[in-house]
Design a protein around this motif. Structure first.
Motif, PDB file in Angstrom:
ATOM      1  N   ALA A   1       0.524  -1.095   0.187  1.00 22.55           N
ATOM      2  CA  ALA A   1       0.277   0.045   0.540  1.00 22.55           C
ATOM      3  C   ALA A   1       0.837   1.080   0.223  1.00 22.55           C
ATOM      4  CB  ALA A   1      -0.095   0.147   1.127  1.00 22.55           C
ATOM      5  N   ALA A   2       1.806   1.131   0.900  1.00 26.90           N
ATOM      6  CA  ALA A   2       2.969   2.470   0.684  1.00 26.90           C
ATOM      7  C   ALA A   2       3.090   2.715  -0.550  1.00 26.90           C
ATOM      8  CB  ALA A   2       3.682   2.178   2.332  1.00 26.90           C
ATOM      9  N   LEU A   3       3.696   1.431  -1.612  1.00 25.73           N
ATOM     10  CA  LEU A   3       5.544   1.876  -2.355  1.00 25.73           C
ATOM     11  C   LEU A   3       4.068   2.209  -3.521  1.00 25.73           C
ATOM     12  CD1 LEU A   3       7.550  -1.368  -2.578  1.00 25.73           C
ATOM     13  CD2 LEU A   3       7.804   1.103  -1.718  1.00 25.73           C
ATOM     14  N   ALA A   4       2.075   1.626  -3.282  1.00 29.78           N
ATOM     15  CA  ALA A   4       1.271   2.071  -3.991  1.00 29.78           C
ATOM     16  C   ALA A   4       1.290   3.332  -4.154  1.00 29.78           C
ATOM     17  CB  ALA A   4       1.221   1.152  -4.347  1.00 29.78           C
ATOM     18  N   ALA A   5       0.901   3.545  -2.887  1.00 28.31           N
ATOM     19  CA  ALA A   5       0.638   5.483  -3.036  1.00 28.31           C
ATOM     20  C   ALA A   5       1.739   6.647  -3.186  1.00 28.31           C
ATOM     21  CB  ALA A   5       0.683   5.374  -1.457  1.00 28.31           C
ATOM     22  N   GLU A   6       2.834   5.740  -3.439  1.00 25.27           N
ATOM     23  CA  GLU A   6       4.117   7.394  -3.938  1.00 25.27           C
ATOM     24  C   GLU A   6       4.694   7.542  -4.897  1.00 25.27           C
ATOM     25  OE1 GLU A   6       7.567   8.641  -4.182  1.00 25.27           O
ATOM     26  OE2 GLU A   6       6.709   8.417  -2.254  1.00 25.27           O
ATOM     27  N   ARG A   7       4.466   9.030  -5.389  1.00 23.43           N
ATOM     28  CA  ARG A   7       4.516  10.229  -6.585  1.00 23.43           C
ATOM     29  C   ARG A   7       4.908  10.581  -6.905  1.00 23.43           C
ATOM     30  NH1 ARG A   7       1.177   6.614  -6.904  1.00 23.43           N
ATOM     31  NH2 ARG A   7      -0.961   5.772  -7.744  1.00 23.43           N
ATOM     32  N   ALA A   8       6.478  11.253  -5.856  1.00 22.87           N
ATOM     33  CA  ALA A   8       7.323  11.939  -6.363  1.00 22.87           C
ATOM     34  C   ALA A   8       8.452  10.880  -6.799  1.00 22.87           C
ATOM     35  CB  ALA A   8       8.139  12.255  -5.253  1.00 22.87           C
ATOM     36  N   ARG A   9       8.604   9.859  -6.512  1.00 24.00           N
ATOM     37  CA  ARG A   9       9.347   8.682  -7.925  1.00 24.00           C
ATOM     38  C   ARG A   9       8.992   7.380  -8.028  1.00 24.00           C
ATOM     39  NH1 ARG A   9      10.107  10.062  -2.643  1.00 24.00           N
ATOM     40  NH2 ARG A   9      12.593  11.046  -1.770  1.00 24.00           N
ATOM     41  N   ARG A  10       9.239   7.301  -9.150  1.00 23.77           N
ATOM     42  CA  ARG A  10       9.041   5.689 -10.158  1.00 23.77           C
ATOM     43  C   ARG A  10       9.167   4.947  -8.977  1.00 23.77           C
ATOM     44  NH1 ARG A  10       7.070   6.446 -14.508  1.00 23.77           N
ATOM     45  NH2 ARG A  10       7.994   8.824 -15.073  1.00 23.77           N
ATOM     46  N   ILE A  11       9.038   3.869  -8.030  1.00 28.30           N
ATOM     47  CA  ILE A  11       9.130   2.733  -7.747  1.00 28.30           C
ATOM     48  C   ILE A  11       8.783   1.996  -8.317  1.00 28.30           C
ATOM     49  CG2 ILE A  11       8.178   1.403  -5.606  1.00 28.30           C
ATOM     50  CD1 ILE A  11       9.483   4.021  -4.940  1.00 28.30           C
ATOM     51  N   VAL A  12       9.320   0.783  -8.497  1.00 31.56           N
ATOM     52  CA  VAL A  12       9.349  -0.715  -9.210  1.00 31.56           C
ATOM     53  C   VAL A  12      10.166  -1.848  -8.294  1.00 31.56           C
ATOM     54  CG1 VAL A  12      10.664  -1.877 -10.788  1.00 31.56           C
ATOM     55  CG2 VAL A  12      10.931   0.605 -10.845  1.00 31.56           C
ATOM     56  N   ILE A  13       8.668  -2.822  -8.545  1.00 24.68           N
ATOM     57  CA  ILE A  13       8.903  -3.513  -7.346  1.00 24.68           C
ATOM     58  C   ILE A  13       9.296  -4.941  -8.436  1.00 24.68           C
ATOM     59  CG2 ILE A  13       7.335  -5.218  -5.520  1.00 24.68           C
ATOM     60  CD1 ILE A  13       5.888  -2.590  -5.089  1.00 24.68           C
TER      61      ILE A  13
ATOM     62  N   LEU B   1      -3.398  -8.343  -4.780  1.00 27.45           N
ATOM     63  CA  LEU B   1      -3.348  -7.826  -3.577  1.00 27.45           C
ATOM     64  C   LEU B   1      -3.220  -6.749  -3.446  1.00 27.45           C
ATOM     65  CD1 LEU B   1      -0.880 -10.713  -1.201  1.00 27.45           C
ATOM     66  CD2 LEU B   1      -3.419 -10.343  -1.247  1.00 27.45           C
ATOM     67  N   GLU B   2      -2.621  -5.596  -3.938  1.00 29.59           N
ATOM     68  CA  GLU B   2      -2.920  -3.932  -3.764  1.00 29.59           C
ATOM     69  C   GLU B   2      -3.070  -3.891  -5.498  1.00 29.59           C
ATOM     70  OE1 GLU B   2      -3.624  -0.940  -3.607  1.00 29.59           O
ATOM     71  OE2 GLU B   2      -2.828  -1.714  -2.115  1.00 29.59           O
ATOM     72  N   GLN B   3      -4.427  -3.294  -5.608  1.00 30.40           N
ATOM     73  CA  GLN B   3      -5.120  -3.064  -6.793  1.00 30.40           C
ATOM     74  C   GLN B   3      -4.730  -1.844  -7.803  1.00 30.40           C
ATOM     75  OE1 GLN B   3      -7.640  -4.884  -8.739  1.00 30.40           O
ATOM     76  NE2 GLN B   3      -7.099  -6.561  -6.890  1.00 30.40           N
ATOM     77  N   ALA B   4      -3.596  -1.012  -7.148  1.00 31.58           N
ATOM     78  CA  ALA B   4      -2.782   0.407  -7.397  1.00 31.58           C
ATOM     79  C   ALA B   4      -2.030   0.009  -8.066  1.00 31.58           C
ATOM     80  CB  ALA B   4      -3.496   1.233  -6.413  1.00 31.58           C
ATOM     81  N   LEU B   5      -1.538  -0.955  -7.641  1.00 33.38           N
ATOM     82  CA  LEU B   5       0.084  -1.252  -8.653  1.00 33.38           C
ATOM     83  C   LEU B   5      -0.254  -1.859 -10.080  1.00 33.38           C
ATOM     84  CD1 LEU B   5       1.388  -3.915  -5.624  1.00 33.38           C
ATOM     85  CD2 LEU B   5       2.111  -1.669  -6.599  1.00 33.38           C
ATOM     86  N   GLN B   6       1.290  -1.610 -11.038  1.00 30.49           N
ATOM     87  CA  GLN B   6       0.283  -2.125 -12.470  1.00 30.49           C
ATOM     88  C   GLN B   6       1.966  -2.791 -12.937  1.00 30.49           C
ATOM     89  OE1 GLN B   6       1.129   1.776 -14.805  1.00 30.49           O
ATOM     90  NE2 GLN B   6      -0.313   3.338 -12.833  1.00 30.49           N
ATOM     91  N   PRO B   7       1.769  -3.989 -14.129  1.00 33.68           N
ATOM     92  CA  PRO B   7       2.556  -4.919 -14.397  1.00 33.68           C
ATOM     93  C   PRO B   7       3.436  -3.955 -15.199  1.00 33.68           C
ATOM     94  CG  PRO B   7       0.198  -5.152 -14.988  1.00 33.68           C
ATOM     95  CD  PRO B   7       0.368  -3.819 -14.521  1.00 33.68           C
ATOM     96  N   ALA B   8       4.596  -4.298 -15.117  1.00 30.30           N
ATOM     97  CA  ALA B   8       5.568  -3.876 -15.998  1.00 30.30           C
ATOM     98  C   ALA B   8       6.613  -5.405 -16.431  1.00 30.30           C
ATOM     99  CB  ALA B   8       6.385  -2.756 -15.578  1.00 30.30           C
ATOM    100  N   ARG B   9       6.928  -5.708 -17.487  1.00 31.08           N
ATOM    101  CA  ARG B   9       7.484  -6.449 -18.315  1.00 31.08           C
ATOM    102  C   ARG B   9       8.785  -5.891 -18.838  1.00 31.08           C
ATOM    103  NH1 ARG B   9       2.455  -9.131 -18.255  1.00 31.08           N
ATOM    104  NH2 ARG B   9       2.160 -10.722 -17.612  1.00 31.08           N
ATOM    105  N   THR B  10       8.691  -4.932 -19.731  1.00 27.25           N
ATOM    106  CA  THR B  10       9.868  -4.590 -19.967  1.00 27.25           C
ATOM    107  C   THR B  10      10.071  -3.509 -19.027  1.00 27.25           C
ATOM    108  OG1 THR B  10       8.215  -3.348 -21.436  1.00 27.25           O
ATOM    109  CG2 THR B  10       9.258  -5.404 -22.193  1.00 27.25           C
ATOM    110  N   ALA B  11      11.907  -2.549 -19.785  1.00 21.54           N
ATOM    111  CA  ALA B  11      12.130  -1.176 -18.975  1.00 21.54           C
ATOM    112  C   ALA B  11      10.522  -0.200 -19.883  1.00 21.54           C
ATOM    113  CB  ALA B  11      13.777  -0.696 -19.775  1.00 21.54           C
ATOM    114  N   ALA B  12      10.823  -0.271 -21.123  1.00 20.30           N
ATOM    115  CA  ALA B  12       9.942   1.120 -21.792  1.00 20.30           C
ATOM    116  C   ALA B  12       8.163   0.818 -20.183  1.00 20.30           C
ATOM    117  CB  ALA B  12       9.111   0.388 -23.281  1.00 20.30           C
ATOM    118  N   GLY B  13       8.310  -0.227 -20.358  1.00 19.97           N
ATOM    119  CA  GLY B  13       6.369  -0.169 -19.203  1.00 19.97           C
ATOM    120  C   GLY B  13       7.232  -0.028 -18.106  1.00 19.97           C
ATOM    121  N   ILE B  14       8.222  -0.017 -17.956  1.00 21.32           N
ATOM    122  CA  ILE B  14       8.065   0.712 -16.522  1.00 21.32           C
ATOM    123  C   ILE B  14       8.498   2.530 -16.788  1.00 21.32           C
ATOM    124  CG2 ILE B  14       9.961   0.879 -14.690  1.00 21.32           C
ATOM    125  CD1 ILE B  14      10.675  -2.144 -14.721  1.00 21.32           C
ATOM    126  N   THR B  15       9.328   2.678 -17.513  1.00 17.61           N
ATOM    127  CA  THR B  15       9.568   3.561 -17.301  1.00 17.61           C
ATOM    128  C   THR B  15       8.341   5.062 -17.532  1.00 17.61           C
ATOM    129  OG1 THR B  15      10.640   3.550 -19.630  1.00 17.61           O
ATOM    130  CG2 THR B  15      11.957   4.245 -17.643  1.00 17.61           C
TER     131      THR B  15
END
Length: 218
Positions: free
Chosen positions: A26-38, A81-95
């Motif tokens: 939940a805390a990581l999903a809420a972060e907006r000042a940084r781009r978080i990649v889990i 478990l945390e619906q606010a998270l987004q999946p990413a499979r590639t570097a472009a998808g992350i950025t």
């Protein structure tokens, strides 16, 4: 989030059956000042690969790829478990994502120049991803007790806190590397809000030699 600093946060598989996991998500999903990649650990999914290997007899390379699929399974669970998270499979998808992402590593990890054995865990794959993304920070969330302040990465590897391959990969990382305890979420959130750095900063012995030339490291 265009231009935001990237933080790669590896959530250890050991968190899977404890109360700390959902608050971290939940805390990581809420972060907006940084781009978080889990980066998900392997958890029980990688453990199943390890347990089955001596019975079925598959080799190290197959076990490595199967364990990465275990990380992907864990990542899919985190996304559910945390619906606010987004999946990413590639570097472009992350950025290009608009919020915190969960790295599903099966596709991109094939490019990783890492050994295919059990010494390599999601710690090293998280470091590889941090290098690939030119991340500002690599954070490893751990269940093991951590020393305060700073710690030699090789000593933590010998103690089994991080994998033994990670220190070698740290030599080419520009990102600062920190270990944070699973119960230290309030300190981590405080850092995100402008507080002091949370957790233990990992360094290599050569850093001390560079900082204090001519002095003994003993």
């Amino acid at each position: 989030m265009t231009g935001a600093a990237i933080w790669v946060v590896k959530l250890g598989g050991s968190l899977w059956n404890g109360p700390a996991l959902r608050p971290w998500l939940a805390a990581l999903a809420a972060e907006r000042a940084r781009r978080i990649v889990i980066v998900p650990g392997g958890g029980p999914f990688a453990d199943a690969v390890r347990d089955a290997q001596p019975v079925l007899g598959y080799g190290a390379s197959a076990a490595h790829r199967m364990a990465i699929l275990g990380m992907e399974q864990y990542g899919l669970a985190l996304l559910d478990l945390e619906q606010a998270l987004q999946p990413a499979r590639t570097a472009a998808g992350i950025t290009e994502a608009s919020g915190t992402t969960v790295w599903l590593p099966a596709a991109l990890s094939g490019d990783a120049d890492v050994e295919e054995n059990w010494d390599v865990t999601s710690d090293t794959l998280a470091a590889w991803l941090a290098e690939r993304l030119e991340a500002e920070r690599l954070v490893l969330v751990k269940s093991a007790p951590l020393p305060p302040g700073t710690a030699d990465a090789r000593a933590l590897a010998r103690a089994g806190v991080i994998d033994p391959v990670l220190p070698g990969h740290m030599e080419r990382l520009s990102a600062e590397v920190r270990c944070v305890g699973r119960d230290d979420l309030p300190l981590f959130v405080a850092e995100l809000r402008g507080g002091p750095p949370a957790g233990t900063r990992l360094w290599l012995e050569r850093e001390r030699e560079a900082a204090w030339p001519g002095t003994s490291s003993s």
